[in-house]
Design a protein around this motif. Sequence first.
Motif, PDB file in Angstrom:
ATOM      1  N   GLN A 198       0.755  -1.059   0.111  1.00 16.66           N
ATOM      2  CA  GLN A 198      -0.101   0.006   0.013  1.00 16.66           C
ATOM      3  C   GLN A 198       0.877   1.282   0.002  1.00 16.66           C
ATOM      4  O   GLN A 198       1.938   1.055   0.522  1.00 16.66           O
ATOM      5  N   ILE A 199       0.224   2.086  -0.667  1.00 17.50           N
ATOM      6  CA  ILE A 199       0.989   3.657  -0.908  1.00 17.50           C
ATOM      7  C   ILE A 199       0.248   4.656   0.108  1.00 17.50           C
ATOM      8  O   ILE A 199      -0.919   4.712  -0.127  1.00 17.50           O
ATOM      9  N   ASP A 200       0.839   5.119   1.056  1.00 24.03           N
ATOM     10  CA  ASP A 200       0.471   6.335   2.027  1.00 24.03           C
ATOM     11  C   ASP A 200       0.183   7.397   0.954  1.00 24.03           C
ATOM     12  O   ASP A 200       1.203   8.198   0.614  1.00 24.03           O
ATOM     13  N   ALA A 201      -0.958   7.908   0.709  1.00 17.12           N
ATOM     14  CA  ALA A 201      -1.078   8.958  -0.051  1.00 17.12           C
ATOM     15  C   ALA A 201      -0.652  10.240   0.411  1.00 17.12           C
ATOM     16  O   ALA A 201      -0.042  11.076  -0.168  1.00 17.12           O
ATOM     17  N   LYS A 202      -0.600  10.625   2.090  1.00 22.95           N
ATOM     18  CA  LYS A 202      -0.299  11.632   2.411  1.00 22.95           C
ATOM     19  C   LYS A 202       1.106  11.790   2.517  1.00 22.95           C
ATOM     20  O   LYS A 202       1.948  12.933   1.865  1.00 22.95           O
ATOM     21  N   ALA A 203       1.815  10.763   2.584  1.00 24.96           N
ATOM     22  CA  ALA A 203       3.228  10.552   2.593  1.00 24.96           C
ATOM     23  C   ALA A 203       3.819  10.834   1.288  1.00 24.96           C
ATOM     24  O   ALA A 203       4.755  11.613   0.942  1.00 24.96           O
ATOM     25  N   ASP A 204       3.010  10.430   0.322  1.00 27.47           N
ATOM     26  CA  ASP A 204       3.563  10.316  -1.128  1.00 27.47           C
ATOM     27  C   ASP A 204       3.451  11.807  -1.742  1.00 27.47           C
ATOM     28  O   ASP A 204       4.339  12.262  -2.311  1.00 27.47           O
ATOM     29  N   ASP A 205       2.333  12.294  -1.255  1.00 24.89           N
ATOM     30  CA  ASP A 205       2.031  13.852  -1.601  1.00 24.89           C
ATOM     31  C   ASP A 205       3.227  14.750  -1.218  1.00 24.89           C
ATOM     32  O   ASP A 205       3.727  15.817  -1.521  1.00 24.89           O
ATOM     33  N   ALA A 206       3.447  14.470   0.277  1.00 26.82           N
ATOM     34  CA  ALA A 206       4.372  15.200   0.874  1.00 26.82           C
ATOM     35  C   ALA A 206       6.116  15.202   0.437  1.00 26.82           C
ATOM     36  O   ALA A 206       6.969  15.829   1.207  1.00 26.82           O
ATOM     37  N   GLY A 207       6.244  14.154  -0.277  1.00 28.23           N
ATOM     38  CA  GLY A 207       7.711  14.006  -0.915  1.00 28.23           C
ATOM     39  C   GLY A 207       8.188  12.920  -0.306  1.00 28.23           C
ATOM     40  O   GLY A 207       9.471  12.831  -0.527  1.00 28.23           O
TER      41      GLY A 207
ATOM     42  N   HIS B 225       9.651   9.427  -0.361  1.00 24.61           N
ATOM     43  CA  HIS B 225      10.166   8.308  -1.447  1.00 24.61           C
ATOM     44  C   HIS B 225       9.730   6.955  -1.099  1.00 24.61           C
ATOM     45  O   HIS B 225       8.634   6.317  -1.297  1.00 24.61           O
ATOM     46  N   LEU B 226      10.804   6.292  -0.374  1.00 28.57           N
ATOM     47  CA  LEU B 226      10.478   4.750  -0.073  1.00 28.57           C
ATOM     48  C   LEU B 226       9.640   4.498   1.230  1.00 28.57           C
ATOM     49  O   LEU B 226       8.963   3.583   1.379  1.00 28.57           O
ATOM     50  N   GLY B 227       9.527   5.668   2.046  1.00 31.00           N
ATOM     51  CA  GLY B 227       8.670   5.504   3.295  1.00 31.00           C
ATOM     52  C   GLY B 227       7.087   5.480   3.004  1.00 31.00           C
ATOM     53  O   GLY B 227       6.626   5.219   3.973  1.00 31.00           O
ATOM     54  N   ALA B 228       6.957   5.733   1.847  1.00 33.15           N
ATOM     55  CA  ALA B 228       5.613   5.778   1.326  1.00 33.15           C
ATOM     56  C   ALA B 228       4.725   4.529   1.242  1.00 33.15           C
ATOM     57  O   ALA B 228       3.850   4.224   1.307  1.00 33.15           O
ATOM     58  N   ALA B 229       5.803   3.399   0.876  1.00 36.86           N
ATOM     59  CA  ALA B 229       5.448   2.096   0.595  1.00 36.86           C
ATOM     60  C   ALA B 229       5.251   1.327   1.878  1.00 36.86           C
ATOM     61  O   ALA B 229       6.386   1.202   2.575  1.00 36.86           O
ATOM     62  N   VAL B 230       4.141   0.937   2.419  1.00 36.61           N
ATOM     63  CA  VAL B 230       3.909   0.302   3.562  1.00 36.61           C
ATOM     64  C   VAL B 230       3.752  -1.104   3.338  1.00 36.61           C
ATOM     65  O   VAL B 230       3.141  -1.642   2.640  1.00 36.61           O
ATOM     66  N   LEU B 231       4.746  -1.817   4.044  1.00 34.68           N
ATOM     67  CA  LEU B 231       4.856  -3.324   3.997  1.00 34.68           C
ATOM     68  C   LEU B 231       4.074  -3.940   5.041  1.00 34.68           C
ATOM     69  O   LEU B 231       4.574  -3.543   6.207  1.00 34.68           O
ATOM     70  N   GLN B 232       3.047  -4.590   4.905  1.00 36.02           N
ATOM     71  CA  GLN B 232       2.343  -5.244   5.707  1.00 36.02           C
ATOM     72  C   GLN B 232       2.219  -6.670   5.689  1.00 36.02           C
ATOM     73  O   GLN B 232       2.176  -7.338   4.577  1.00 36.02           O
ATOM     74  N   ALA B 233       2.586  -7.334   6.805  1.00 37.90           N
ATOM     75  CA  ALA B 233       2.559  -8.800   6.706  1.00 37.90           C
ATOM     76  C   ALA B 233       1.177  -9.394   6.615  1.00 37.90           C
ATOM     77  O   ALA B 233       0.144  -8.811   6.888  1.00 37.90           O
ATOM     78  N   LYS B 234       1.178 -10.668   6.015  1.00 35.74           N
ATOM     79  CA  LYS B 234      -0.098 -11.391   5.717  1.00 35.74           C
ATOM     80  C   LYS B 234      -0.620 -11.979   6.843  1.00 35.74           C
ATOM     81  O   LYS B 234       0.098 -12.305   7.831  1.00 35.74           O
ATOM     82  N   PRO B 235      -2.067 -12.158   6.777  1.00 44.74           N
ATOM     83  CA  PRO B 235      -2.427 -12.766   7.863  1.00 44.74           C
ATOM     84  C   PRO B 235      -2.147 -14.382   7.859  1.00 44.74           C
ATOM     85  O   PRO B 235      -1.875 -14.714   6.808  1.00 44.74           O
ATOM     86  N   LYS B 236      -2.058 -15.069   9.004  1.00 42.70           N
ATOM     87  CA  LYS B 236      -1.461 -16.054   9.098  1.00 42.70           C
ATOM     88  C   LYS B 236      -2.315 -17.229   8.213  1.00 42.70           C
ATOM     89  O   LYS B 236      -1.975 -18.259   7.401  1.00 42.70           O
ATOM     90  N   GLU B 237      -3.720 -17.026   8.237  1.00 44.34           N
ATOM     91  CA  GLU B 237      -4.644 -17.883   7.289  1.00 44.34           C
ATOM     92  C   GLU B 237      -4.503 -17.796   5.993  1.00 44.34           C
ATOM     93  O   GLU B 237      -4.830 -18.655   5.028  1.00 44.34           O
ATOM     94  N   THR B 238      -3.877 -16.625   5.591  1.00 45.56           N
ATOM     95  CA  THR B 238      -3.735 -16.449   3.998  1.00 45.56           C
ATOM     96  C   THR B 238      -2.112 -16.929   3.444  1.00 45.56           C
ATOM     97  O   THR B 238      -2.062 -16.783   2.450  1.00 45.56           O
ATOM     98  N   ARG B 239      -1.488 -17.259   4.440  1.00 42.56           N
ATOM     99  CA  ARG B 239       0.137 -17.578   4.100  1.00 42.56           C
ATOM    100  C   ARG B 239      -0.014 -19.184   3.591  1.00 42.56           C
ATOM    101  O   ARG B 239       0.376 -20.305   4.116  1.00 42.56           O
ATOM    102  N   THR B 240      -0.599 -19.403   2.326  1.00 40.27           N
ATOM    103  CA  THR B 240      -0.500 -20.572   1.823  1.00 40.27           C
ATOM    104  C   THR B 240       0.379 -20.920   0.421  1.00 40.27           C
ATOM    105  O   THR B 240       0.777 -19.836   0.289  1.00 40.27           O
ATOM    106  N   ALA B 241       0.571 -22.156   0.321  1.00 43.87           N
ATOM    107  CA  ALA B 241       1.712 -22.037  -0.793  1.00 43.87           C
ATOM    108  C   ALA B 241       0.802 -21.830  -2.154  1.00 43.87           C
ATOM    109  O   ALA B 241      -0.429 -21.847  -2.384  1.00 43.87           O
TER     110      ALA B 241
END
Length: 649
Positions: free
Chosen positions: A270-279, A281-297
């Motif tokens: 996900q891209i933080d729109a406010k942070a992206d508009d404020a300039g 760069h890489l900090g606007a990309a939010v890395l979120q871990a998947k829920p355990k039930e969705t971690r399938t092969a």
Amino acid sequence: MGKAAGLKERKDAKRAIKNKKKFKNKNSIGKTKKKVGSAGRYVTRTTAVAKLQVPLKDFRKLCILKGVYPREPKKKFKGSNTTYYFAKDILFLMHEPLLAKFREQKAFLKKIRKATGRHERKQAMRLDARRPTYKLDHLIRERYPTFADALTELDDAICLVFLFASLSPSKFVHAPRIQACSRLRREFLAYVARTRSLRAVFISIKGIYYQAEVQGIRLTWVEPHHSFAQQPTMSVDYRVMLSFLELYEATLTFVNFKLYHDLHVAYPPQIDAKADDAGVHLGAAVLQAKPKETRTALPATNPLALTTAASNAPAPKPSILSSLQTKLSGVDRGGDVGDADADADADANADGGEGGGDGDETFAEAGLSPEAITLRSLFSDCYFWCGRETPVASLEFLILSCGGHVGWEGDASPFALNDPCVTHHVIDRPPPEEAAAASREMVQPQWLYDSLNARELLPTHAYRPGVTCPPHLSPFTDGNEGYAPKERVRQAAMEAAGTTTAEGGGAAADDDDDEELDDEEDEEEEDDDDDDDDDDDDEEEEEEDAAEYAAELKREMASAGYMEDAPTKDKKKGTKATSKPVTKSPAQEEKELAMMMMSRKKRKLYDRMQYGIQKKEAAAEVLRSKRRALEASDAKESPKKKKKPKLAD
């Protein structure tokens, strides 16, 4: 009359039989005779386009997507100005499903042109919205059977995608295409920064070269300077470039998805729109871990289910896996990599596993080298403030990849300029008063790149604002080029002697260096009184150095055998006198005997090796001559203060 009529009938019968044989041979359906030689193994481009029944532009695009390239036959049976292909490659293209998609698109374009010619704008817009599309999933799976194959050939894809991400929209490259490349660029750099996989950086006139280690494979790419906007020109064939870009976009998308999936992170990030508009760069990309039930092969039908060498390896220990997951889950909109690493190490220590003693031990168990462990925490205790004139995007990527903290001029910066936590102020202009008064290190941007390549925090006295920085050496050279710069030799000697100090314990070294600089300034002031004598001495020294260099060069040439048989001309008598015979050493005689005993094949191989060595030495001599010229110019332009003219009474 009877004989004449019979003769005519026989002639007519023979003519009919002959015509019947010709007709039978012309329309026979038997086996055709196969072509032999180059005519059977190669086909021309005109023949290939006629067989595939596609326009030339679609043929070129199909060849790029499928990896079919022109070939050079030994015997060009259709002329030297003709393009040839393997006949097997053309048969390989005839079964490609994309051919049907190209024909559908061609038919749709005809309908759109007809509607446009009739001024039926709404009909043309409806047709354009229903234009057939295609995917390259099967091509990616076909060209890269394993994920390691895709990573090995990812260098060109990253370079081209990053190049188009830096372009400005135009009629050649539209804005949606540039936005897609920018998205892929941010996703890949965010993965490298979060996993701290950066290994080397080099700044050149072409751009900034980066090297990262992704799953044990070294990836090297070049990114254009962001301070110079890339303007499209007519000298580039954008149709060919866009065909390659289409393939590389699909490849990089698949690779990014696989990399994020292996880390159990949601893709796309996900891209933080406010942070992206404020300039941001890489900090606007939010890395979120998947829920355990969705971690399938991944399912077997998915094109991204590529086999990897790690699939058969034993599973990592629970302490390592929990540490990685904690790191990635700790990276949120307001967090940073350093805090996530600290929390992960604390959790690993609390688990009481084998890797819980220290973070470095955990990384070592994960298969990382000591060099990689050092780079992961190189800037962990540093807080950098980047000025607006510095390459903030590149510095942010560099600092986050080494575990540091970065701030810049803007509302989205994590900390302000006058924050007491700032340890280093990265600036490339005269520092402001509030920053100069604060207790922090003032460095130029090159200090960060050189520290990364040196794998340690270098002393900052040589990188202060207004000071000429040391030469920026390339980390991609292996030292076998035949020429070693003096800076690299001095650095190797310092590393061997163990005199290079880290930034934390380098205060005393900095003080000593400052004292040395002060002493040098005092000596220069003392030398101002006798400038004329110094100039004469310098000229005499230069002449002596030139004479010594010429004599040394003659000795080297004589020892190398270049002047053994060179005749010398006596100027007085005008006759040629041969030089004295040179006695050969036993080693040279043994070498000549060994060459005489060589076979012709080995002698040719030896000659090719010697040619390569001489070519390498010639290139090194060019670099050495440039170095001597620079040193001579620096010696002439040495900072000598001239005497002020005395005023008349």
